[in-house]
Structures are given as C-alpha cells and as structure tokens.
Motif scaffolding. Structure first.
Motif, PDB file in Angstrom:
ATOM      1  N   VAL A  32       0.811  -1.197   0.083  1.00  0.00           N
ATOM      2  CA  VAL A  32      -0.029   0.062  -0.020  1.00  0.00           C
ATOM      3  C   VAL A  32       0.865   1.192   0.016  1.00  0.00           C
ATOM      4  N   ALA A  33       1.949   1.086   0.817  1.00  0.00           N
ATOM      5  CA  ALA A  33       2.875   2.596   0.809  1.00  0.00           C
ATOM      6  C   ALA A  33       3.498   2.495  -0.536  1.00  0.00           C
ATOM      7  N   SER A  34       3.771   1.635  -1.163  1.00  0.00           N
ATOM      8  CA  SER A  34       4.336   1.393  -2.661  1.00  0.00           C
ATOM      9  C   SER A  34       3.532   2.145  -3.605  1.00  0.00           C
ATOM     10  N   SER A  35       2.253   1.733  -3.421  1.00  0.00           N
ATOM     11  CA  SER A  35       1.437   2.233  -4.371  1.00  0.00           C
ATOM     12  C   SER A  35       1.260   3.617  -4.269  1.00  0.00           C
ATOM     13  N   GLY A  36       1.330   4.199  -3.120  1.00  0.00           N
ATOM     14  CA  GLY A  36       1.436   5.726  -2.820  1.00  0.00           C
ATOM     15  C   GLY A  36       2.352   6.287  -3.486  1.00  0.00           C
ATOM     16  N   VAL A  37       3.495   5.759  -3.293  1.00  0.00           N
ATOM     17  CA  VAL A  37       4.939   6.457  -3.777  1.00  0.00           C
ATOM     18  C   VAL A  37       4.596   6.424  -5.265  1.00  0.00           C
ATOM     19  N   ASN A  51       8.273   2.207 -11.163  1.00  0.00           N
ATOM     20  CA  ASN A  51       7.944   1.010 -10.678  1.00  0.00           C
ATOM     21  C   ASN A  51       9.336   0.168 -10.066  1.00  0.00           C
ATOM     22  N   ALA A  52      10.438   0.311 -11.005  1.00  0.00           N
ATOM     23  CA  ALA A  52      11.655  -0.455 -10.692  1.00  0.00           C
ATOM     24  C   ALA A  52      12.371   0.227  -9.227  1.00  0.00           C
ATOM     25  N   LEU A  53      12.369   1.483  -9.086  1.00  0.00           N
ATOM     26  CA  LEU A  53      12.667   2.053  -7.711  1.00  0.00           C
ATOM     27  C   LEU A  53      11.854   1.593  -6.725  1.00  0.00           C
ATOM     28  N   VAL A  54      10.422   1.707  -6.742  1.00  0.00           N
ATOM     29  CA  VAL A  54       9.543   1.564  -5.727  1.00  0.00           C
ATOM     30  C   VAL A  54       9.813  -0.045  -5.295  1.00  0.00           C
ATOM     31  N   THR A  55       9.967  -0.878  -6.429  1.00  0.00           N
ATOM     32  CA  THR A  55      10.149  -2.368  -6.269  1.00  0.00           C
ATOM     33  C   THR A  55      11.442  -2.658  -5.411  1.00  0.00           C
ATOM     34  N   VAL A  56      12.285  -2.254  -5.716  1.00  0.00           N
ATOM     35  CA  VAL A  56      13.706  -2.185  -5.088  1.00  0.00           C
ATOM     36  C   VAL A  56      13.928  -1.933  -3.778  1.00  0.00           C
ATOM     37  N   VAL A  57      13.420  -0.749  -3.377  1.00  0.00           N
ATOM     38  CA  VAL A  57      13.203  -0.096  -2.080  1.00  0.00           C
ATOM     39  C   VAL A  57      12.285  -0.856  -1.232  1.00  0.00           C
ATOM     40  N   SER A  58      10.945  -1.294  -1.837  1.00  0.00           N
ATOM     41  CA  SER A  58       9.738  -2.033  -1.110  1.00  0.00           C
ATOM     42  C   SER A  58      10.394  -3.491  -0.754  1.00  0.00           C
ATOM     43  N   THR A  59      11.144  -4.087  -1.706  1.00  0.00           N
ATOM     44  CA  THR A  59      11.651  -5.253  -1.568  1.00  0.00           C
ATOM     45  C   THR A  59      12.663  -5.578  -0.263  1.00  0.00           C
ATOM     46  N   VAL A  60      13.483  -4.569  -0.126  1.00  0.00           N
ATOM     47  CA  VAL A  60      14.467  -4.571   0.993  1.00  0.00           C
ATOM     48  C   VAL A  60      13.729  -4.425   2.283  1.00  0.00           C
ATOM     49  N   ILE A  61      12.575  -3.597   2.429  1.00  0.00           N
ATOM     50  CA  ILE A  61      11.895  -3.600   3.349  1.00  0.00           C
ATOM     51  C   ILE A  61      11.146  -4.598   3.728  1.00  0.00           C
ATOM     52  N   LEU A  82      19.274 -11.001  -1.798  1.00  0.00           N
ATOM     53  CA  LEU A  82      19.301 -11.516  -3.400  1.00  0.00           C
ATOM     54  C   LEU A  82      18.405 -12.570  -3.829  1.00  0.00           C
ATOM     55  N   GLN A  83      18.147 -13.628  -2.948  1.00  0.00           N
ATOM     56  CA  GLN A  83      17.177 -14.643  -3.137  1.00  0.00           C
ATOM     57  C   GLN A  83      15.811 -14.005  -3.334  1.00  0.00           C
ATOM     58  N   SER A  84      15.579 -13.267  -2.414  1.00  0.00           N
ATOM     59  CA  SER A  84      14.188 -12.634  -2.353  1.00  0.00           C
ATOM     60  C   SER A  84      13.981 -11.725  -3.530  1.00  0.00           C
ATOM     61  N   GLY A  85      14.791 -11.029  -3.977  1.00  0.00           N
ATOM     62  CA  GLY A  85      14.952 -10.372  -4.979  1.00  0.00           C
ATOM     63  C   GLY A  85      14.565 -10.740  -6.300  1.00  0.00           C
ATOM     64  N   LEU A  86      15.072 -12.314  -6.496  1.00  0.00           N
ATOM     65  CA  LEU A  86      14.856 -12.877  -7.702  1.00  0.00           C
ATOM     66  C   LEU A  86      13.380 -13.326  -7.598  1.00  0.00           C
ATOM     67  N   THR A  87      12.610 -13.205  -6.461  1.00  0.00           N
ATOM     68  CA  THR A  87      11.097 -13.413  -6.543  1.00  0.00           C
ATOM     69  C   THR A  87      10.397 -12.269  -7.073  1.00  0.00           C
ATOM     70  N   VAL A  88      11.199 -11.171  -6.715  1.00  0.00           N
ATOM     71  CA  VAL A  88      10.601  -9.888  -6.962  1.00  0.00           C
ATOM     72  C   VAL A  88      10.523  -9.551  -8.635  1.00  0.00           C
ATOM     73  N   ALA A  89      11.536 -10.262  -9.222  1.00  0.00           N
ATOM     74  CA  ALA A  89      11.755 -10.045 -10.689  1.00  0.00           C
ATOM     75  C   ALA A  89      10.437 -10.517 -11.516  1.00  0.00           C
ATOM     76  N   VAL A  90       9.939 -11.365 -10.954  1.00  0.00           N
ATOM     77  CA  VAL A  90       8.847 -11.797 -11.715  1.00  0.00           C
ATOM     78  C   VAL A  90       7.508 -10.866 -11.216  1.00  0.00           C
ATOM     79  N   SER A  91       7.596 -10.395 -10.027  1.00  0.00           N
ATOM     80  CA  SER A  91       6.328  -9.553  -9.598  1.00  0.00           C
ATOM     81  C   SER A  91       6.576  -8.341 -10.262  1.00  0.00           C
ATOM     82  N   TYR A  92       7.763  -7.781 -10.538  1.00  0.00           N
ATOM     83  CA  TYR A  92       7.814  -6.391 -11.179  1.00  0.00           C
ATOM     84  C   TYR A  92       7.472  -6.709 -12.695  1.00  0.00           C
TER      85      TYR A  92
END
Length: 165
Positions: A32-37, A51-61, A82-92
């Motif tokens: 929800v915070a990401s969508s606001g950003v 979307n890429a910037l929001v995805t990277v920052v929100s993934t770390v958090i 890194l492993q979690s980030g790979l799952t986010v690549a598909v989400s992105y």
C-alpha cells in the motif's frame, strides 16, 4: 464437590496459514505504501522506472519484515535479499505488464483504476512470492525446525525417537 470446568481447547492455526497472515499484513502494508509512492512519482519519471525504484526499496524493507515477522527465520544478510529479489523480478514484470496493459486499454485511467490494477496484480504476485519464500528462501535448514515463536530446536536424535515410541 464440583470439579472446576476444564479449559476449552485452544485452536491453533496451521503454521503455514499463520505465516501467510503475517506475510499479508507485512507485505500488504509495504504494498500500500508502494502504491502511494507510485502516485507521487507519476508524471515525474517513466512508469517502468518508478515501478523499478519502488520495487527495489520495498523489497529490501519487505524482506527484512518477512524474515523477522512473517517466517520468523534466523536467516539474514545479502544472500537472503538476493534470493528474495529474484522472486520480485517476476512480480515486477507482472505488475508492470498489468499497468502497461491498462494504459493500452485506457490511456488516461483514473488514479483509483490505476491503484486497483496495481494492487490486484501485486496481490496475485504476492501469493506466488509467499510460496517461493516459504519453500526456498526461508525454509528450515539442516533439519532445524522453526516453531511459531521463532525459536529453533534441534531435531530429535534416533535415541530420543526410540524412547518416544
């Protein structure tokens, strides 16, 4: 004399369901915070870049929250990120694809429609991420089980199993 009433048995949820509820709360809050950003960044930089910037920052958090709260795992560090980030690549790809399809159908969608599409795509991607994070990234390592409090216990040895039988 009357006996004291026996306490009602407590219902416990399956550990996967409990972890999923925590995952949804943590991930949903970050989502929800990401969508606001994204709304704030709209028009200032291209959608895919925002979307890429929001995805990277929100993934770390979210990874830190999922490690500590959702899965109550002792795993930490950049390898987990890194492993979690790979799952986010598909989400992105999924969320960006959903938004690009929306803009192809409606060149100027309302903020409500944009957020509905983004959050719906994020929710679908989140279910897939939960499965991958639980099965791959935060799975129990080396036979060590995680209980619902997050404490770790050693596996039962053969002697202990024989005694319990």
């Amino acid at each position: 004399m009357t006996a004291a009433p026996s306490p009602r048995p407590t219902r416990t949820l399956h550990p996967a369901l409990t972890a999923f509820v925590r995952f949804v709360i943590c991930g949903g809050g970050v989502g929800v915070a990401s969508s606001g950003v994204l709304v704030l960044l709209q028009g200032t930089i291209p959608l895919a870049v925002a979307n890429a910037l929001v995805t990277v920052v929100s993934t770390v958090i979210a990874t830190e929250l999922h490690s500590r709260v959702s899965f109550r795992s002792g795993r930490r560090g950049w390898g987990v990120h890194l492993q979690s980030g790979l799952t986010v690549a598909v989400s992105y790809a999924f969320t960006t694809g959903a938004l690009l399809c929306l803009y192809a159908l409606r060149p100027e969608p309302s903020a409500l429609l944009q957020q509905t599409v983004y959050l719906s795509a994020s929710a679908l991607a989140g279910v897939g991420r939960f499965a991958l994070l639980r099965i791959v990234v935060f799975r129990d390592r080396g036979g060590v089980a995680s209980d619902t409090s997050g404490a770790h216990r050693a596996p039962l040895g053969k002697a202990a199993v024989a005694m319990a039988a």
